[in-house]
Design a protein around this motif. Structure first.
Motif, short mmCIF file in Angstrom:
data_model
loop_
_atom_site.label_atom_id
_atom_site.label_comp_id
_atom_site.label_asym_id
_atom_site.label_seq_id
_atom_site.Cartn_x
_atom_site.Cartn_y
_atom_site.Cartn_z
N VAL A 1 0.85 -1.20 0.00
CA VAL A 1 0.00 0.00 0.00
C VAL A 1 0.88 1.25 0.00
O VAL A 1 0.65 2.19 -0.77
CB VAL A 1 -0.95 0.00 1.22
N LEU A 2 1.92 1.25 0.85
CA LEU A 2 2.79 2.42 0.97
C LEU A 2 3.44 2.80 -0.36
O LEU A 2 3.50 3.98 -0.71
CB LEU A 2 3.86 2.19 2.03
N VAL A 3 3.93 1.81 -1.09
CA VAL A 3 4.68 2.12 -2.33
C VAL A 3 3.81 2.71 -3.43
O VAL A 3 4.33 3.23 -4.42
CB VAL A 3 5.44 0.87 -2.87
N GLN A 4 2.48 2.68 -3.24
CA GLN A 4 1.59 3.27 -4.25
C GLN A 4 1.48 4.79 -4.09
O GLN A 4 0.92 5.47 -4.94
CB GLN A 4 0.19 2.67 -4.13
N GLY A 5 2.01 5.31 -2.97
CA GLY A 5 1.84 6.74 -2.67
C GLY A 5 3.09 7.57 -2.88
O GLY A 5 4.20 7.05 -3.05
N HIS A 6 2.89 8.89 -2.88
CA HIS A 6 3.99 9.85 -2.97
C HIS A 6 4.27 10.49 -1.61
O HIS A 6 5.40 10.80 -1.29
CB HIS A 6 3.65 10.97 -3.97
N ILE A 7 3.17 10.70 -0.86
CA ILE A 7 3.27 11.38 0.44
C ILE A 7 2.59 10.51 1.49
O ILE A 7 1.53 9.93 1.23
CB ILE A 7 2.57 12.77 0.37
N ALA B 1 8.89 6.24 5.38
CA ALA B 1 10.13 6.85 4.87
C ALA B 1 11.03 5.78 4.26
O ALA B 1 11.69 6.02 3.25
CB ALA B 1 10.85 7.57 6.01
N SER B 2 11.02 4.58 4.86
CA SER B 2 11.82 3.48 4.32
C SER B 2 11.33 3.07 2.93
O SER B 2 12.12 2.60 2.11
CB SER B 2 11.76 2.28 5.27
N CYS B 3 10.04 3.29 2.68
CA CYS B 3 9.48 3.01 1.34
C CYS B 3 9.67 4.19 0.39
O CYS B 3 9.17 4.16 -0.74
CB CYS B 3 8.00 2.66 1.46
#
Lengths: 205, 479
Positions: free
Chosen positions: B294-300, B318-320
């Motif tokens: 889910v995280l890697v789909q976002g910019h912020i 932040a790690s992603c």
């Protein structure tokens, strides 16, 4: 009590070895091992018999309580009921609860027979075919307010060869400690290992 | 059968990377106790598991004690022979067990004795079992460590009561660990502690679990990701104010919200009222392994928490490789450097300003690349570092004395106030008498010592059993 090895104790037939152990609750146990043949072994755990002292103590306590109620209520039926309940309770306890001996007969080519001998002389027997036995293992369980080791037979799942369909606990009444379980485990594994190696050796021949 | 390695035993059969190779101090037998553990998911659960694994790697024996979760009860083994006791205790509220302070003593005593525990490490102020274990461990004369994962208020009734309980629990605990300096200040004030016995060891993140993947982003839009429990404490009311305001201002803006909770209905109402079904996706509860996807789909990444001791979520984000925008509360300002996080006041206006700043940086291309951010973050917080620092706490605690009963009673009475002090001193005496009774009923000597399953050569491995079987076969048959 240390499980020091000993020869046949007095009153033991030859070929029988008996060693003292303790249960998880600290009561003394005796493990009797008899080797009938290379692939047939019997292991029996004997618990102390019902002590006359403890029986008298319980009976006296119940009857004293009944007498106290009789003094207060002045109803003689209370005393009769107390005697009746004590006798019925004792019969039920000896016939359905108090197990004097639990034994395990392992026959490599046939199966495993579990026998529980009650104080009244009644015996209950369960037989498990060797084809259904996957393994014998020592497991841990939370039992009442303590954690104990127990020995159990894992039964094969007919649908899944790698799976386990059922776990059959052994020596549930005597609850021996780990040192005793290790002895029984080793004996069982020796026979189970023979069974696993047998087809290979016959193939070589 | 004696354990293969006692609490202070030799390191001959430990892992190559273990303490034997390093010639460090004696290995400890550590019992982690908390109501919160797998299969439940969260920061405390993850912390206990990861810390335990790293301590095992360093040659210690570690076991976890928690309550039963549904059918998961009894003794279970996790990776590297991490032994978990799922005790059949009744859950009262929010995965915390009901406590009478006495009913768990027989079982915990049995575990501490059979596992030859040298340090009892309890986790979380909200865990009744953790407080019980500390109380019983002190009665049994064991060393105790407590890790506080939360921040508390001081004013409301529940905080006053919890703080008083914490004072009782920690006044005679050997050492306390907090996850941030803010958390340390908070705990020292709440429990009236000597700051010298409180250490700060932050949480960590497994960087291999949270790697960036820019190909998963849709660069035609700006995606803001929110992953948290949808509860008041996580500032979901703030989020419900931010969404319509920014969606109106930026037509290409999308929100991706992961998590479940009672405040979900607030977000659904916002989505309904402003007709944002195509721009606000509510994913519901997420499994831990799905969070990265889910995280890697976002910019912020947006964090709107109203209180937070450390906040693992922003480190994971932040790690992603995401730009983090967060409220400036609790220990959050300590977690990431200024160039990786935009800190805002916990208000809709301030958070909107912060998000607009992040969007502007994204559009202008001034944000660092996800790979660069990941490479930077992965050096900040590692579980091996956390384990090493926790080990130092254990070494310090091992050299301290456990308060004898009379000193413990004095400490309770002097430290916890005239009423609470005497009540808990009485409970400590009753607990001790109960322990004496249990020792009479079941002497320590008849409790079996558990076989040590921990580590790469422990009893959980096939090598151990094949070795054992070999030895069994060597014995002469019984005739």
């Amino acid at each position: 009590m240390e499980a020091g090895s000993c020869g046949p104790p007095p009153g033991c037939p030859p070929g029988v070895e008996e060693r003292p152990f303790r249960s998880a609750s600290g009561e003394p146990l005796a493990l009797r091992r008899r080797q009938h043949s290379a692939s047939c072994r019997e292991l029996a755990l004997r618990r102390p018999r019902l002590q006359l002292r403890s029986l008298s103590a319980v009976t006296s306590a119940v009857w004293l309580a009944a007498y106290g109620v009789f003094v207060l209520s002045e109803n003689s039926m209370v005393l009769s009921a107390a005697i009746f309940i004590t006798l019925i309770g004792l019969i039920i306890y000896l016939h359905f609860v108090k197990i004097d001996q639990e034994s395990l007969l392992v026959i490599g080519s046939l199966g495993i027979q579990l026998t529980s001998s009650y104080a009244s002389g009644k015996e209950s027997t369960t037989f498990i075919e060797m084809s259904r036995v996957k393994d014998v293992v020592i497991n841990e369980a939370i039992y009442m307010q303590k954690v104990i080791y127990y020995l159990c037979i894992l039964l094969k799942d007919p649908q899944d060869p790698q799976g386990v369909s059922e776990v059959v606990p052994l020596f549930q009444s005597s609850q021996p400690r780990l040192d005793c379980l290790m002895e029984v485990y080793k004996s069982c594994q020796e026979i189970l290992d023979q069974r696993k190696e047998a087809p290979q050796s016959s193939g070589i021949k | 059968m004696a354990p293969r390695r006692s609490a202070g035993g030799s390191g001959a059969e430990m892992a190559a990377g273990g303490r034997a190779a390093r010639g460090a101090a004696a290995a400890q037998s550590v019992c982690m106790v908390s109501d919160f553990f797998y299969p439940n998911m969260g920061g405390v659960e993850s912390h206990i598991y990861q810390l335990s694994q790293c301590l095992i790697e360093r040659g210690h024996k570690v076991l976890v004690v928690t309550h039963a979760y549904g059918g998961r009860r009894g003794v279970r083994y996790l990776s590297n022979g991490l032994k978990v006791y799922y005790l059949p205790l009744r859950v009262m509220y929010n995965q915390s067990t009901a406590t009478t302070l006495f009913h768990s003593l027989p079982l915990l005593r049995c575990i501490f004795l059979r596992e030859r525990v040298s340090v009892v490490h309890a986790h979380s102020s909200f865990s009744a079992m953790a407080h019980d274990a500390l109380f019983h461990a002190k009665t049994m004369g064991l060393r105790t460590v407590f890790t506080d994962h939360s921040l508390f208020g001081f004013a409301d009734v529940s905080s006053v009561l919890t703080n008083k309980l914490l004072t009782v629990s920690l006044c005679d605990t050997n050492h306390i660990i907090c996850v941030s300096y803010t958390s340390k200040e908070n705990t020292v004030l709440r429990a009236a502690l000597d700051p010298r016995i409180v250490s700060v060891i932050p949480n960590a993140v497994d960087p291999t679990d949270f790697t960036p993947d820019p190909s998963r982003r849709d660069d035609g839009t700006v995606t803001i990701v929110v992953v948290s429990r949808l509860v008041y404490r996580k500032g979901i009311d703030l989020l419900s104010g931010i969404i319509p305001e920014l969606c109106q201002k930026y037509p290409e803006l999308h929100f991706l919200v992961g998590g479940e909770g009672p405040k979900r209905i607030v977000l659904e109402e916002v989505r309904e009222r402003y007709q944002l079904h195509d721009r606000v996706r509510l994913l519901g509860a997420l499994e831990h392994q799905d969070v990265r996807n889910v995280l890697v789909q976002g910019h912020i990444f947006l964090n709107t928490s109203l209180t937070e001791a450390f906040c693992m979520a922003i480190v994971e984000a932040a790690s992603c490789g995401l730009q983090v925008v967060s409220t400036k509360v609790g220990g959050i300002p300590e977690v990431l450097p200024e160039n990786l996080i935009i800190l805002c006041e916990p208000s809709v206006k301030s958070l909107c300003d912060g998000l607009e700043k992040a969007i502007a940086q994204l559009r202008s291309g001034t944000l660092p690349s996800p790979e660069a951010v990941h490479n930077k973050v992965k050096t900040f917080y590692t579980w091996r570092d956390v384990a090493e620092r926790t080990e130092k706490v254990y070494e310090r605690v091992a050299g301290e004395k456990v308060l004898p009963m009379n000193e413990r009673l004095d400490r309770l009475i002097s430290h916890c106030g005239p009423v609470t002090g005497y009540i808990f001193a009485l409970l400590a005496v009753l607990n001790f008498l109960f322990l004496v009774f249990l020792r009479w009923m079941t002497p320590d000597s008849i409790i079996d010592v558990a076989i040590d399953a921990t580590g790469p050569k422990g009893a959980w491995t096939k090598q151990y059993f094949s070795g054992k079987k070999g030895r069994v076969k060597e014995e002469p048959p019984i005739s």
